[in-house]
Write an enzyme that holds these catalytic residues in place. Structure first.
Site, PDB file in Angstrom:
ATOM      1  N   HIS A 138    -120.265   9.068  71.631  1.00  0.00           N
ATOM      2  CA  HIS A 138    -120.009  10.588  72.312  1.00  0.00           C
ATOM      3  C   HIS A 138    -119.578  10.312  73.842  1.00  0.00           C
ATOM      4  O   HIS A 138    -120.611   9.900  74.591  1.00  0.00           O
ATOM      5  CB  HIS A 138    -121.131  11.581  72.092  1.00  0.00           C
ATOM      6  N   GLU A 150    -123.037   8.596  74.779  1.00  0.00           N
ATOM      7  CA  GLU A 150    -124.282   8.691  73.879  1.00  0.00           C
ATOM      8  C   GLU A 150    -124.085   8.018  72.569  1.00  0.00           C
ATOM      9  O   GLU A 150    -122.983   7.954  72.112  1.00  0.00           O
ATOM     10  CB  GLU A 150    -124.323  10.111  73.757  1.00  0.00           C
ATOM     11  N   ASN A 188    -125.408  17.447  76.173  1.00  0.00           N
ATOM     12  CA  ASN A 188    -124.698  18.699  75.930  1.00  0.00           C
ATOM     13  C   ASN A 188    -125.657  19.676  75.483  1.00  0.00           C
ATOM     14  O   ASN A 188    -125.552  20.674  75.902  1.00  0.00           O
ATOM     15  CB  ASN A 188    -123.806  18.696  75.076  1.00  0.00           C
TER      16      ASN A 188
HETATM   17  N1  3HC Z   1    -108.540  11.344  84.142  1.00  0.00           N
HETATM   18  C1  3HC Z   1    -108.561  10.290  84.613  1.00  0.00           C
HETATM   19  N2  3HC Z   1    -108.934   9.953  85.963  1.00  0.00           N
HETATM   20  C2  3HC Z   1    -109.401  11.339  86.573  1.00  0.00           C
HETATM   21  C3  3HC Z   1    -109.286  12.661  86.112  1.00  0.00           C
HETATM   22  C4  3HC Z   1    -108.811  12.398  84.600  1.00  0.00           C
HETATM   23  N3  3HC Z   1    -108.668  13.596  84.280  1.00  0.00           N
HETATM   24  N4  3HC Z   1    -109.767  13.371  87.038  1.00  0.00           N
HETATM   25  C5  3HC Z   1    -110.027  12.738  88.198  1.00  0.00           C
HETATM   26  N5  3HC Z   1    -109.992  11.392  87.987  1.00  0.00           N
HETATM   27  C6  3HC Z   1    -110.184  10.413  88.894  1.00  0.00           C
HETATM   28  C7  3HC Z   1    -109.341  10.317  90.123  1.00  0.00           C
HETATM   29  O1  3HC Z   1    -108.178   9.627  89.847  1.00  0.00           O
HETATM   30  C8  3HC Z   1    -110.220   9.750  91.092  1.00  0.00           C
HETATM   31  O2  3HC Z   1    -109.975   8.220  90.927  1.00  0.00           O
HETATM   32  P1  3HC Z   1    -109.858   7.344  92.261  1.00  0.00           P
HETATM   33  O3  3HC Z   1    -111.221   7.811  93.128  1.00  0.00           O
HETATM   34  O4  3HC Z   1    -110.158   6.030  92.011  1.00  0.00           O
HETATM   35  O5  3HC Z   1    -108.713   7.662  92.996  1.00  0.00           O
HETATM   36  C9  3HC Z   1    -111.744  10.339  90.703  1.00  0.00           C
HETATM   37  O6  3HC Z   1    -111.547  10.685  89.374  1.00  0.00           O
HETATM   38  C10 3HC Z   1    -112.124  11.275  91.560  1.00  0.00           C
HETATM   39  O7  3HC Z   1    -110.993  12.228  91.482  1.00  0.00           O
HETATM   40  P2  3HC Z   1    -110.715  13.521  92.541  1.00  0.00           P
HETATM   41  O8  3HC Z   1    -111.100  12.904  93.769  1.00  0.00           O
HETATM   42  O9  3HC Z   1    -109.450  14.208  92.156  1.00  0.00           O
HETATM   43  O10 3HC Z   1    -111.635  14.551  92.219  1.00  0.00           O
HETATM   44  P3  3HC Z   1    -113.528  14.748  92.415  1.00  0.00           P
HETATM   45  O11 3HC Z   1    -113.931  13.667  93.207  1.00  0.00           O
HETATM   46  O12 3HC Z   1    -113.679  16.110  92.418  1.00  0.00           O
HETATM   47  O13 3HC Z   1    -113.758  14.266  90.833  1.00  0.00           O
HETATM   48  C11 3HC Z   1    -114.308  14.564  88.476  1.00  0.00           C
HETATM   49  C12 3HC Z   1    -113.370  15.022  89.656  1.00  0.00           C
HETATM   50  C13 3HC Z   1    -114.215  13.278  88.199  1.00  0.00           C
HETATM   51  C14 3HC Z   1    -113.797  15.478  87.259  1.00  0.00           C
HETATM   52  C15 3HC Z   1    -115.640  15.131  89.255  1.00  0.00           C
HETATM   53  O14 3HC Z   1    -115.394  16.566  89.451  1.00  0.00           O
HETATM   54  C16 3HC Z   1    -116.586  15.440  88.110  1.00  0.00           C
HETATM   55  O15 3HC Z   1    -117.410  14.364  87.805  1.00  0.00           O
HETATM   56  N6  3HC Z   1    -117.039  16.648  87.481  1.00  0.00           N
HETATM   57  C17 3HC Z   1    -118.063  16.771  86.225  1.00  0.00           C
HETATM   58  C18 3HC Z   1    -117.175  16.236  85.001  1.00  0.00           C
HETATM   59  C19 3HC Z   1    -118.360  16.528  84.144  1.00  0.00           C
HETATM   60  O16 3HC Z   1    -119.437  16.849  84.058  1.00  0.00           O
HETATM   61  N7  3HC Z   1    -118.080  16.002  82.764  1.00  0.00           N
HETATM   62  C20 3HC Z   1    -118.812  16.228  81.548  1.00  0.00           C
HETATM   63  C21 3HC Z   1    -118.419  17.367  80.888  1.00  0.00           C
HETATM   64  S1  3HC Z   1    -119.277  17.558  79.364  1.00  0.00           S
HETATM   65  C22 3HC Z   1    -118.362  16.548  78.329  1.00  0.00           C
HETATM   66  O17 3HC Z   1    -117.387  16.020  78.412  1.00  0.00           O
HETATM   67  C23 3HC Z   1    -118.989  16.537  76.811  1.00  0.00           C
HETATM   68  C24 3HC Z   1    -118.078  17.137  75.820  1.00  0.00           C
HETATM   69  O18 3HC Z   1    -118.784  17.041  74.615  1.00  0.00           O
HETATM   70  C25 3HC Z   1    -117.917  18.766  75.916  1.00  0.00           C
END
Ligand code: 3HC
Length: 280
Positions: A138, A150, A188
């Site tokens: 996961h 996971e 999750n």
């Molecule tokens: N794909 C690839 N890289 C990405 C991206 C994407 N969609 N979004 C952001 N990035 C990269 C950026 O390029 C940047 O890289 P760099 O520092 O090397 O330039 C880095 O991530 C940071 O991005 P930003 O500066 O644009 O923005 P943030 O610092 O706000 O980070 C985030 C964005 C990483 C999405 C951060 O907000 C975060 O960690 N959010 C929480 C995400 C989370 O909790 N995910 C789990 C969701 S649950 C899940 O997935 C389970 C499923 O089963 C439902």
């Protein structure tokens, strides 16, 4: 493992494929129709272009990665893959149909994993002639950035399957946690009800979407607020996952927020449809 097959090229499948080619794997991604690749392809292209701008990769790297990724609608391309990662939507019947097909096509020693967000690995594996080679792997969204995977064993998963999967995940530069099969696994199970609660807080008028998100960012140090995160995950996925937790446990504390269901029924699924709790 050298050649990886990814089934489904939505947000998760595309992210997994991108991460694999960046780590030197040959990837073949499968979809039902060519047009289903468009959004994922555009996302990968955007990520690589941004990485070039930030001088994290070169144009030559991008070219090398692109060559490692092939897209297909033909199951025959899966005959030679060493690992198949299923990343389609959270629909048990659909997953079982796909696993039956995998059983026919894949070579005997291929490892087969599901990126399900919380469905039973044991049930998915039950349609395979050899369920010992199946397990849960996961990933988290956005896959190229999130460090965790996971690993979930079904009742029949062998140690060999677990060891191969762990080695593969670590070769992507990610960390694993071991989770016993249980609805929504570990992360999750905690995260999704928290987001669901944020949707109740919004719909009860306790605070605005902006203030809920600001509150959790500044008051709990979350990298993004729960409603922004809901839009990132996709409201349809979130609802599937919350509903499956409720169905499996029959515990009313896990009922989905009606506002979440309403938004999904309206087709407002978050970032991917440009509208969810926010407009993009
Ligand atoms: N794909 C690839 N890289 C990405 C991206 C994407 N969609 N979004 C952001 N990035 C990269 C950026 O390029 C940047 O890289 P760099 O520092 O090397 O330039 C880095 O991530 C940071 O991005 P930003 O500066 O644009 O923005 P943030 O610092 O706000 O980070 C985030 C964005 C990483 C999405 C951060 O907000 C975060 O960690 N959010 C929480 C995400 C989370 O909790 N995910 C789990 C969701 S649950 C899940 O997935 C389970 C499923 O089963 C439902």
């Amino acid at each position: 493992m050298k050649k990886i097959g990814v089934i489904g090229f939505g947000t998760m499948g595309a992210g997994i494929a991108q991460t694999c080619v960046e780590n030197g794997y040959n990837v073949v991604a499968l979809e039902m129709e060519d047009s289903y690749f468009e959004r994922g392809q555009a996302g990968i292209e955007r990520n690589w272009n941004r990485a070039i701008e930030k001088e994290r990769i070169t144009k030559a790297d991008k070219e090398k990665y692109s060559k490692l990724l092939s897209l297909t609608t033909d199951w025959n391309q899966f005959k030679e893959v060493d690992l198949i990662i299923e990343a389609v939507s959270e629909d048990m019947d659909l997953k079982k149909d796909l696993f039956k097909k995998i059983d026919e096509v894949a070579k005997e020693d291929a490892t087969i994993v599901s990126n399900t967000s919380g469905l039973s690995i044991t049930e998915i594996a039950s349609v395979m002639s050899n369920p010992s080679r199946v397990m849960g792997m996961h990933f988290f969204n956005p896959v190229p950035v999130m460090k965790l995977v996971e690993l979930i064993r079904g009742i029949e998963t062998s140690n060999e399957t677990y060891n191969k999967s762990k080695e593969f995940v670590e070769s992507l530069g990610k960390e694993v946690i071991d989770v016993n099969e249980s609805p929504l696994f570990a992360v999750n199970r905690i995260l999704v009800p928290m987001i669901n609660e944020a949707i109740f807080v919004l719909s009860e008028g306790v605070a605005s979407a902006e203030d809920i998100d600001k509150g959790m960012k500044l008051g709990a140090n979350h990298p993004m607020g729960p409603l922004s995160l809901a839009d990132l995950i996709g409201l349809d996925t979130l609802l599937f996952v919350q509903d499956s937790l409720y169905e499996e446990t029959q515990d009313s504390k896990y009922r989905a927020a009606p506002l979440l269901r309403k938004l999904v029924r309206a087709g407002h699924l978050g970032r991917k449809t440009k509208k969810g709790f926010y407009t993009y």
